[in-house]
Design a protein around this motif. Structure first.
Motif, PDB file in Angstrom:
ATOM      1  N   ARG A 169       0.869  -1.171   0.000  1.00 65.76           N
ATOM      2  CA  ARG A 169       0.000   0.000   0.000  1.00 65.76           C
ATOM      3  C   ARG A 169       0.906   1.220   0.000  1.00 65.76           C
ATOM      4  NH1 ARG A 169      -4.210   1.848   4.659  1.00 65.76           N
ATOM      5  NH2 ARG A 169      -4.641   3.864   3.757  1.00 65.76           N
ATOM      6  N   SER A 170       1.174   1.732  -1.154  1.00 62.48           N
ATOM      7  CA  SER A 170       2.068   2.877  -1.227  1.00 62.48           C
ATOM      8  C   SER A 170       1.241   4.150  -1.278  1.00 62.48           C
ATOM      9  CB  SER A 170       2.962   2.785  -2.454  1.00 62.48           C
ATOM     10  OG  SER A 170       2.177   2.849  -3.627  1.00 62.48           O
ATOM     11  N   SER A 171       1.657   5.125  -0.508  1.00 61.55           N
ATOM     12  CA  SER A 171       0.988   6.415  -0.542  1.00 61.55           C
ATOM     13  C   SER A 171       2.052   7.498  -0.532  1.00 61.55           C
ATOM     14  CB  SER A 171       0.056   6.570   0.656  1.00 61.55           C
ATOM     15  OG  SER A 171       0.795   6.556   1.848  1.00 61.55           O
ATOM     16  N   ASP A 172       1.809   8.517  -1.295  1.00 57.87           N
ATOM     17  CA  ASP A 172       2.746   9.625  -1.373  1.00 57.87           C
ATOM     18  C   ASP A 172       2.255  10.725  -0.444  1.00 57.87           C
ATOM     19  OD1 ASP A 172       4.722  11.330  -2.068  1.00 57.87           O
ATOM     20  OD2 ASP A 172       3.977  11.753  -4.084  1.00 57.87           O
ATOM     21  N   ARG A 173       3.008  10.972   0.633  1.00 58.99           N
ATOM     22  CA  ARG A 173       2.603  11.950   1.637  1.00 58.99           C
ATOM     23  C   ARG A 173       2.767  13.382   1.154  1.00 58.99           C
ATOM     24  NH1 ARG A 173      -0.616  10.462   4.995  1.00 58.99           N
ATOM     25  NH2 ARG A 173       0.086  11.984   6.485  1.00 58.99           N
ATOM     26  N   THR A 174       3.480  13.584   0.036  1.00 62.43           N
ATOM     27  CA  THR A 174       3.716  14.933  -0.464  1.00 62.43           C
ATOM     28  C   THR A 174       2.774  15.309  -1.595  1.00 62.43           C
ATOM     29  OG1 THR A 174       5.386  14.128  -1.998  1.00 62.43           O
ATOM     30  CG2 THR A 174       6.143  14.820   0.182  1.00 62.43           C
TER      31      THR A 174
ATOM     32  N   LYS B   4      -5.268  13.619   2.284  1.00 59.19           N
ATOM     33  CA  LYS B   4      -6.377  14.529   2.583  1.00 59.19           C
ATOM     34  C   LYS B   4      -5.929  15.726   3.412  1.00 59.19           C
ATOM     35  CE  LYS B   4     -10.213  11.253   2.515  1.00 59.19           C
ATOM     36  NZ  LYS B   4     -11.340  10.709   3.294  1.00 59.19           N
ATOM     37  N   SER B   5      -5.098  15.474   4.412  1.00 58.78           N
ATOM     38  CA  SER B   5      -4.654  16.565   5.278  1.00 58.78           C
ATOM     39  C   SER B   5      -3.858  17.598   4.494  1.00 58.78           C
ATOM     40  CB  SER B   5      -3.797  16.024   6.421  1.00 58.78           C
ATOM     41  OG  SER B   5      -4.555  15.161   7.230  1.00 58.78           O
ATOM     42  N   LEU B   6      -2.991  17.139   3.625  1.00 56.16           N
ATOM     43  CA  LEU B   6      -2.219  18.061   2.805  1.00 56.16           C
ATOM     44  C   LEU B   6      -3.127  18.825   1.850  1.00 56.16           C
ATOM     45  CD1 LEU B   6       0.538  19.177   2.054  1.00 56.16           C
ATOM     46  CD2 LEU B   6       0.794  17.280   0.456  1.00 56.16           C
TER      47      LEU B   6
ATOM     48  N   GLN C 252     -11.006  20.448  -6.162  1.00 52.26           N
ATOM     49  CA  GLN C 252      -9.609  20.476  -6.594  1.00 52.26           C
ATOM     50  C   GLN C 252      -8.938  19.103  -6.524  1.00 52.26           C
ATOM     51  OE1 GLN C 252      -7.323  23.448  -4.564  1.00 52.26           O
ATOM     52  NE2 GLN C 252      -8.730  25.095  -5.118  1.00 52.26           N
ATOM     53  N   PHE C 253      -9.240  18.354  -5.453  1.00 51.18           N
ATOM     54  CA  PHE C 253      -8.485  17.124  -5.216  1.00 51.18           C
ATOM     55  C   PHE C 253      -9.354  15.863  -5.193  1.00 51.18           C
ATOM     56  CE2 PHE C 253      -6.186  20.606  -3.117  1.00 51.18           C
ATOM     57  CZ  PHE C 253      -5.028  20.580  -3.870  1.00 51.18           C
ATOM     58  N   GLY C 254     -10.667  16.008  -5.161  1.00 53.48           N
ATOM     59  CA  GLY C 254     -11.546  14.854  -5.211  1.00 53.48           C
ATOM     60  C   GLY C 254     -11.733  14.124  -3.893  1.00 53.48           C
ATOM     61  N   HIS C 255     -11.365  14.745  -2.775  1.00 53.52           N
ATOM     62  CA  HIS C 255     -11.512  14.107  -1.466  1.00 53.52           C
ATOM     63  C   HIS C 255     -12.798  14.561  -0.790  1.00 53.52           C
ATOM     64  CE1 HIS C 255      -7.450  12.582  -1.530  1.00 53.52           C
ATOM     65  NE2 HIS C 255      -6.937  13.791  -1.641  1.00 53.52           N
ATOM     66  N   ASP C 256     -13.499  13.605  -0.189  1.00 52.56           N
ATOM     67  CA  ASP C 256     -14.622  13.941   0.685  1.00 52.56           C
ATOM     68  C   ASP C 256     -14.071  14.077   2.098  1.00 52.56           C
ATOM     69  OD1 ASP C 256     -16.706  13.887  -1.209  1.00 52.56           O
ATOM     70  OD2 ASP C 256     -16.754  11.702  -1.122  1.00 52.56           O
TER      71      ASP C 256
ATOM     72  N   MET D 166     -12.670  17.294  10.449  1.00 52.01           N
ATOM     73  CA  MET D 166     -11.277  17.144  10.031  1.00 52.01           C
ATOM     74  C   MET D 166     -10.684  18.499   9.669  1.00 52.01           C
ATOM     75  SD  MET D 166      -9.774  14.532   7.226  1.00 52.01           S
ATOM     76  CE  MET D 166      -8.035  14.215   7.091  1.00 52.01           C
ATOM     77  N   ILE D 167     -11.469  19.343   9.030  1.00 51.85           N
ATOM     78  CA  ILE D 167     -10.995  20.678   8.668  1.00 51.85           C
ATOM     79  C   ILE D 167     -10.712  21.499   9.922  1.00 51.85           C
ATOM     80  CG2 ILE D 167     -11.646  22.843   7.541  1.00 51.85           C
ATOM     81  CD1 ILE D 167     -13.256  21.044   5.554  1.00 51.85           C
ATOM     82  N   TYR D 168     -11.629  21.449  10.895  1.00 56.15           N
ATOM     83  CA  TYR D 168     -11.425  22.187  12.135  1.00 56.15           C
ATOM     84  C   TYR D 168     -10.197  21.666  12.891  1.00 56.15           C
ATOM     85  CZ  TYR D 168     -15.915  24.521  11.603  1.00 56.15           C
ATOM     86  OH  TYR D 168     -16.941  25.291  11.149  1.00 56.15           O
ATOM     87  N   MET D 169      -9.969  20.360  12.863  1.00 54.45           N
ATOM     88  CA  MET D 169      -8.810  19.784  13.534  1.00 54.45           C
ATOM     89  C   MET D 169      -7.510  20.311  12.901  1.00 54.45           C
ATOM     90  SD  MET D 169      -7.535  15.841  13.778  1.00 54.45           S
ATOM     91  CE  MET D 169      -7.265  15.806  12.024  1.00 54.45           C
ATOM     92  N   ILE D 170      -7.470  20.353  11.579  1.00 54.84           N
ATOM     93  CA  ILE D 170      -6.262  20.817  10.895  1.00 54.84           C
ATOM     94  C   ILE D 170      -6.071  22.311  11.108  1.00 54.84           C
ATOM     95  CG2 ILE D 170      -5.234  21.142   8.611  1.00 54.84           C
ATOM     96  CD1 ILE D 170      -6.419  18.374   7.926  1.00 54.84           C
ATOM     97  N   LYS D 171      -7.174  23.083  11.098  1.00 56.32           N
ATOM     98  CA  LYS D 171      -7.061  24.516  11.383  1.00 56.32           C
ATOM     99  C   LYS D 171      -6.517  24.743  12.786  1.00 56.32           C
ATOM    100  CE  LYS D 171     -10.140  27.566   9.243  1.00 56.32           C
ATOM    101  NZ  LYS D 171     -11.456  28.218   9.184  1.00 56.32           N
ATOM    102  N   THR D 172      -6.988  23.961  13.740  1.00 53.04           N
ATOM    103  CA  THR D 172      -6.522  24.092  15.119  1.00 53.04           C
ATOM    104  C   THR D 172      -5.041  23.768  15.215  1.00 53.04           C
ATOM    105  OG1 THR D 172      -8.707  23.496  15.938  1.00 53.04           O
ATOM    106  CG2 THR D 172      -6.875  23.278  17.470  1.00 53.04           C
ATOM    107  N   LYS D 173      -4.622  22.705  14.561  1.00 57.74           N
ATOM    108  CA  LYS D 173      -3.205  22.331  14.612  1.00 57.74           C
ATOM    109  C   LYS D 173      -2.331  23.381  13.935  1.00 57.74           C
ATOM    110  CE  LYS D 173      -3.495  17.474  15.368  1.00 57.74           C
ATOM    111  NZ  LYS D 173      -2.664  16.307  15.340  1.00 57.74           N
ATOM    112  N   LEU D 174      -2.809  23.992  12.866  1.00 55.32           N
ATOM    113  CA  LEU D 174      -2.053  25.054  12.219  1.00 55.32           C
ATOM    114  C   LEU D 174      -1.909  26.253  13.154  1.00 55.32           C
ATOM    115  CD1 LEU D 174      -3.445  25.015   8.561  1.00 55.32           C
ATOM    116  CD2 LEU D 174      -1.178  24.343   9.319  1.00 55.32           C
ATOM    117  N   ASN D 175      -2.994  26.592  13.856  1.00 53.21           N
ATOM    118  CA  ASN D 175      -2.939  27.712  14.794  1.00 53.21           C
ATOM    119  C   ASN D 175      -2.050  27.394  15.977  1.00 53.21           C
ATOM    120  OD1 ASN D 175      -4.587  29.319  13.249  1.00 53.21           O
ATOM    121  ND2 ASN D 175      -6.455  28.629  14.246  1.00 53.21           N
ATOM    122  N   MET D 176      -2.045  26.136  16.423  1.00 54.39           N
ATOM    123  CA  MET D 176      -1.179  25.751  17.532  1.00 54.39           C
ATOM    124  C   MET D 176       0.282  25.881  17.131  1.00 54.39           C
ATOM    125  SD  MET D 176      -3.188  22.440  19.025  1.00 54.39           S
ATOM    126  CE  MET D 176      -1.745  21.803  19.799  1.00 54.39           C
TER     127      MET D 176
END
Length: 118
Positions: free
Chosen positions: A8-13, A19-21, A45-49, A54-64
């Motif tokens: 199971r290969s996934s490209d994190r970049t 999804k997070s990126l 843009q990316f086709g992810h649901d 999840m959006i609020y979690m990432i916004k919070t982590k960016l602010n932290m």
């Protein structure tokens, strides 16, 4: 048994596989956008649901990451600071002398506050 490489290969970049990126990329474009607007932009843009949570979690982590770090206070000119064990020992000895000269803690505190105002 060891895990097989490549099963199971996934490209994190790549935001097409991460999804997070993808959310972070859209948040750079819409920094003050609502979660529903960001979710729609990620979908187009990316086709992810993605969920609003999840959006609020990432916004919070960016602010932290931006605001949660300890900020160093600028040193006053001429102040050396307590950078070594020897300087701490010297400061404790001076504090003890101040307490002996002032008589008690409130008087010593008042003296230090008076000196700090200058």
């Amino acid at each position: 048994m060891a895990k097989k490489k490549g099963a199971r290969s996934s490209d994190r970049t790549d935001p097409m596989h991460n999804k997070s990126l993808a959310i972070r990329t859209v948040l750079e474009q819409l920094p003050s956008g609502k979660a529903s607007d960001v979710a729609d932009a990620v979908k187009t843009q990316f086709g992810h649901d993605v969920s609003k949570n999840m959006i609020y979690m990432i916004k919070t982590k960016l602010n932290m990451a931006a605001d949660g770090r300890v900020k160093k206070l600028p040193k006053k000119s001429g102040a050396s600071g307590l950078t070594s064990a020897a300087s701490w020992v010297d400061a404790i000895k001076l504090a003890r002398q101040l307490l002996n000269a002032a008589g008690d803690l409130p008087n010593a505190t008042a003296l230090l506050k008076a000196l700090a105002d200058k």
